[in-house]
Scaffold this motif. Structure first.
Motif, PDB file in Angstrom:
ATOM      1  N   GLN A  45     -34.753   0.894  -2.567  1.00 27.17           N
ATOM      2  CA  GLN A  45     -35.052   2.194  -3.151  1.00 27.17           C
ATOM      3  C   GLN A  45     -36.544   2.491  -3.072  1.00 27.17           C
ATOM      4  O   GLN A  45     -36.950   3.617  -2.747  1.00 27.17           O
ATOM      5  N   THR A  82     -25.668   3.984  -3.561  1.00 19.86           N
ATOM      6  CA  THR A  82     -26.875   3.150  -3.595  1.00 19.86           C
ATOM      7  C   THR A  82     -28.033   3.820  -4.335  1.00 19.86           C
ATOM      8  O   THR A  82     -29.158   3.341  -4.274  1.00 19.86           O
ATOM      9  N   ALA A 121     -25.909  -1.741   3.353  1.00 14.57           N
ATOM     10  CA  ALA A 121     -25.543  -1.751   1.935  1.00 14.57           C
ATOM     11  C   ALA A 121     -24.490  -2.811   1.648  1.00 14.57           C
ATOM     12  O   ALA A 121     -24.537  -3.502   0.620  1.00 14.57           O
ATOM     13  N   LEU A 138     -25.272  -4.168  -2.172  1.00 14.55           N
ATOM     14  CA  LEU A 138     -25.744  -3.008  -2.930  1.00 14.55           C
ATOM     15  C   LEU A 138     -24.595  -2.119  -3.371  1.00 14.55           C
ATOM     16  O   LEU A 138     -24.790  -1.200  -4.177  1.00 14.55           O
ATOM     17  N   VAL A 139     -23.425  -2.338  -2.816  1.00  7.03           N
ATOM     18  CA  VAL A 139     -22.225  -1.589  -3.188  1.00  7.03           C
ATOM     19  C   VAL A 139     -21.080  -2.579  -3.345  1.00  7.03           C
ATOM     20  O   VAL A 139     -21.181  -3.744  -2.951  1.00  7.03           O
ATOM     21  N   ARG A 148     -20.108   2.397  -6.109  1.00  5.29           N
ATOM     22  CA  ARG A 148     -21.284   2.099  -6.931  1.00  5.29           C
ATOM     23  C   ARG A 148     -21.039   0.844  -7.763  1.00  5.29           C
ATOM     24  O   ARG A 148     -19.932   0.613  -8.251  1.00  5.29           O
TER      25      ARG A 148
END
Length: 901
Positions: free
Chosen positions: A12, A103, A265, A270-271, A536
């Motif tokens: 991020q 994400t 991801a 991340l997911v 998510r």
């Protein structure tokens, strides 16, 4: 419960700093109140001092740092816009950030706005969204991140608002503020000339003029939904210094500055990981099946790509894609009489449907012929059971589980007697009896729906298929869109959410663990968007993110095989990312090669003698013992397994190949029967079905109805025939044809029919691939004996080494890899033998041997496929009995007479 946010997630931070880097060299702009020329108002504007060349240099530097392809120009959009000064040409650069759904895209662009103020003094930001649903999601994120960002940036002076046309002073307040202003607007709020923001009121300038003069930084959320000329013109009407475009599924990726692909991801955790529970029909060809995959129009033709159940030459029925045009008959396309009446009447890509002569009409993505209700029942039951099991496991972690249903039609759920609602209640009440913690819970208390509504003139409220662009504000909307924390609380009983299409974008909840897709996927990106509603990472009751890979799994309950789901998901990603997101196909290193006929070989006595022996065509006669045929068939049919038609559920985990960007399914559980469909369908004329299969499979065969009836009367499988008539017919016909073929082949007799193959059929040249070729060259007096100057082989382990050996054998005088047109008629299709060889007779130096040889991996015919074995038997009788020519099966050239020479 409050959401918590981690400010140190590297991906991020990288996305934020990539955008900040675009403006490197820009001086910090202090707040400066100005009055634009001819204006009746004042503004505190943004200012950009960098030239286009400086922006481009910064862009290339950012792209280089991120390992992205470097663009050679700024991607700008332009339009003529009405401003204070009259009509002007507005041009602005666009920069894209690609981040996989789930994400934290919204978090990233809010943080980016605050960093742009902190670094350069940019303070006016307008977030443009495509729908009310997305707008509400953005508003929610702005609310829940306020405390987090106050702490991270030291309480910066920022204010956010959602545009409301009824608030007359809103644009003025945005323009005059010297702090950070973030306004969220739907594209529809200012897209058309008649919207309030474009109108003059009480002699004042239109509010949009005030926004224009602030030179805002635009943040476009889901810009793929704002690509029309009208939308581009509307975006330009805000007179931005630039547009920052954020999406997981860009249609046009302008000047990409950061990319987090689905594969990135997935690999980085991340997911959620994805697993697919496939709920599909098996062994059910009792209804004509059609699914509309594509509708295509060119200047000259209109066509449709359909998936159908096609009768294959082998006798099996398989789902296959076909292309149809107006007037095409599915009976002819599939070889199945069950498609009677399915003649294409109209294909309408514009309206998205295909219609058949029997009045059946299907939209793109739609299907008929599968037992949809039975599939729905199984999907709902599996989702509920999976929900109960998962909630039991995750309760100790403080995680509330949610399940999301994407349904096919609102009318199937919204009414009190909606069939999906009734199915849910029935399944819930049955399954909860096995789970003590759910026994006292009522089905009505745990489910909510989000559908658009319209009030009729009569005052009645009509529930509609959702568009995501309504202004409805009912209880479910509040709960789902605005009160995520409440929905995540164990005190809130709602755990099962039903929606149509509004939740494709703009809404997600971290604790969705099951997504049940009961509607057809109709667009290139809808599958990813649907899955995106649940990827998510989850949170517990304290608002903390959970990063346990054993917990973070999303189960998609799909009405398709997991193989098809994965292929389609992969295709959607390939369409979006192309070479940068998925590995390119391996380059074709093969080179074309031409092999040429050695015409002088046709004049050699060895060829002439060989050709005279093998060129003759034959006819055959057979004898059938019907009583034995029926008896043998019944014995095997009685031992066969004829499965009942059923709905099965199987599960596969989707993982990303660690070496390449590619999804692959890993099977977790085999198919388990969820719904038994036996006896649900009308019994067809079984003997007509069997006759059709006999005649439309390879090779076509005919038997009298009396024989078919006798098989049916004597078999012990009559009950199975009524439960699954098509499966019975397929099984019986396959056995009948195999027994019939064995009888015909074993008793076959060949004789010359007075015709022959002409040697003029040999082509002068044959095209092949260089790596499918054995050169035929004379070296030290050996080799170069093939009829062509190279041998085109079909098998790398059998034919290739056989040809290489023949080229090394001094006693081989000439050989031919027999061409595809050189065939022998057999009862089970045409047979093309492999080799014809002329070689010295090791027992008589003055004589030649003229041989026909078939190369196989085994000399035991029982090791071969049935049709291979049968054709070899026919070959022996054709060459040996009718043509008096030696014919044998060999594995290697050393098995030829004196093959070691």
């Amino acid at each position: 419960m409050k959401f918590k946010f981690d400010s140190d997630q590297e991906y991020q931070v990288d996305a934020v700093e990539s955008v900040v880097g675009l403006f490197d060299g820009q001086a910090f702009v202090r707040n400066q109140l100005t009055m634009p020329t001819r204006a009746t108002f004042q503004v505190v504007p943004n200012r950009l001092d960098l030239t286009p060349d400086q922006l481009l240099a910064n862009l290339q530097k950012v792209q280089g740092n991120r390992g992205l392809d470097q663009d050679d120009k700024l991607e700008t959009l332009a339009a003529k816009v009405e401003t204070l000064r009259g009509e002007e040409d507005i041009t602005f650069p666009n920069f894209s950030v690609e981040m996989e759904t789930g994400t934290g895209k919204t978090y990233v662009y809010i943080r980016t706005a605050l960093r742009l103020f902190e670094t350069y003094g940019l303070r006016k930001f307008i977030i443009v969204v495509p729908s009310v649903a997305v707008r509400e999601g953005v508003k929610k994120t702005l609310e829940v991140t306020k405390t987090h960002f106050d702490k991270l940036f030291g309480k910066p002076p920022y204010h956010f608002t959602v545009y409301d046309s009824a608030r007359k002073s809103q644009a003025s307040g945005f323009a005059l503020s010297d702090g950070i202003e973030i306004m969220v607007m739907t594209i529809d709020a200012f897209k058309r000339a008649e919207t309030v923001i474009r109108q003059s009121r009480e002699g004042l300038d239109p509010p949009i003029y005030q926004l224009q003069e602030t030179r805002p930084v635009l943040i476009l959320d889901e810009p793929q939904n704002m690509e029309s000329d009208l939308s581009v013109s509307a975006i330009a009407s805000l007179n931005p210094i630039c547009a920052l475009r954020y999406s997981a599924t860009h249609r046009n990726a302008y000047n990409v500055v950061y990319r987090l692909t689905p594969f990135d991801a997935y690999r980085q955790g991340l997911v959620k990981r994805i697993e697919v529970a496939s709920v599909v029909q098996q062994d059910n060809e009792n209804l004509p099946f059609v699914r509309v995959e594509e509708l295509n129009a060119t200047k000259r033709t209109v066509s449709a790509k359909l998936s159908v159940h096609k009768l294959m030459a082998t006798g099996k029925i398989q789902e296959k894609p076909i292309t149809v045009r107006s007037g095409d008959s599915l009976v002819e396309k599939t070889g199945r009489a069950e498609y009677e009446g399915f003649v294409v009447d109209e294909i309408n890509p514009g309206s998205g449907f295909i219609r058949f002569a029997n009045s059946q009409e299907l939209a793109i993505g739609g299907e008929q012929g599968s037992d949809r209700d039975a599939i729905f029942e199984a999907q709902i039951a599996f989702t509920i059971e999976e929900h109960f099991r998962r909630q039991r496991r995750l309760k100790e972690h403080g995680i509330k589980v949610l399940s999301l249903f994407f349904i096919d039609k609102v009318d199937n759920y919204a009414p009190d007697d909606g069939k999906l609602k009734l199915m849910f209640v029935k399944a819930f009440d049955e399954i909860k009896q096995r789970y003590d913690e759910w026994k006292d819970v009522k089905a009505d208390d745990v489910q909510k729906s989000y559908f658009a509504t319209k009030t009729k003139k009569t005052g009645e409220t009509e529930v509609l298929d959702s568009t995501g662009k309504t202004k409805q504000d009912d209880e479910a909307f509040n709960l789902i869109m605005r009160e995520k924390e409440r929905l995540l609380s164990f005190e809130e009983p709602v755990a099962f959410i039903f929606s149509h299409s509004a939740l494709r974008e703009g809404w997600d909840n971290p604790n969705v663990f099951q997504i049940c897709t009961m509607r057809e996927v109709g667009s290139d990106t809808e599958r990813r968007q649907q899955v995106g509603r649940g990827v998510r990472l989850p949170v517990n009751q304290d608002g903390d993110r959970i990063r346990d890979e054993q917990i973070n799994v999303l189960t998609v309950i799909a009405s398709e095989t997991y193989e098809r789901f994965v292929v389609a998901l992969q295709s959607e990603i390939e369409r979006e990312y192309g070479k940068e997101g998925v590995p390119p196909p391996p380059p074709n290193q093969r080179k074309r090669k031409t092999i040429k006929l050695r015409k002088h070989f046709l004049l050699k006595p060895e060829f002439k003698e060989l050709w005279e022996k093998i060129k003759h065509k034959t006819r055959y006669s057979v004898q059938i013992d019907t009583a034995k045929l029926v008896a043998d068939t019944v014995v095997e049919l009685d031992e066969a397994t004829i499965s009942k038609p059923r709905i099965t559920v199987s599960k596969a985990n989707i993982r990303v190949d660690q070496a390449e960007d590619f999804f692959e399914p890993i099977v977790l559980s085999g198919a388990k029967t969820a719904v038994d469909l036996a006896g649900r369908y009308p019994l067809p004329n079984l003997f007509e079905v069997m006759e059709s299969m006999m005649e439309n499979t390879s090779p076509p065969m005919r038997l009298s109805r009396r024989t078919l009836l006798e098989v049916f009367q004597k078999t012990a499988k009559r009950c199975e025939a009524t439960e699954n008539p098509h499966e019975f017919a397929i099984t019986a016909v396959n056995i009948l044809k195999a027994k019939l073929a064995d009888q015909m082949v074993n008793g076959i007799k060949y004789e010359k029919d007075g015709t022959w193959y002409e040697q003029t059929h040999f082509a002068d040249e044959i095209q092949t691939w260089e790596d499918y070729l054995v050169p035929s060259e004379e070296i030290a007096g050996v080799g170069g004996t093939h009829l062509y100057d190279g041998v085109k082989w079909d098998s790398p382990t059998i034919e290739k080494p056989f040809a290489e050996s023949l080229e090394k054998m001094v006693n081989v005088k000439l050989y031919i890899k027999l061409p595809h047109w050189f065939t022998i008629d057999t009862p089970i299709g045409r047979y093309n033998p492999d080799w014809a060889i002329v070689m010295d007779d090791p027992e008589n130096d003055e004589e030649r041997l003229y041989l026909v040889r078939e190369t196989k991996g085994s000399l035991d015919l029982n090791d071969l496929r049935p049709d291979e074995r049968r054709k070899i038997i026919c070959g022996r009788k054709h060459f040996g009995e009718a043509l008096s020519t030696s014919y044998q099966v060999v594995k290697v050239a050393e098995e030829l007479p004196d093959g070691g020479v």
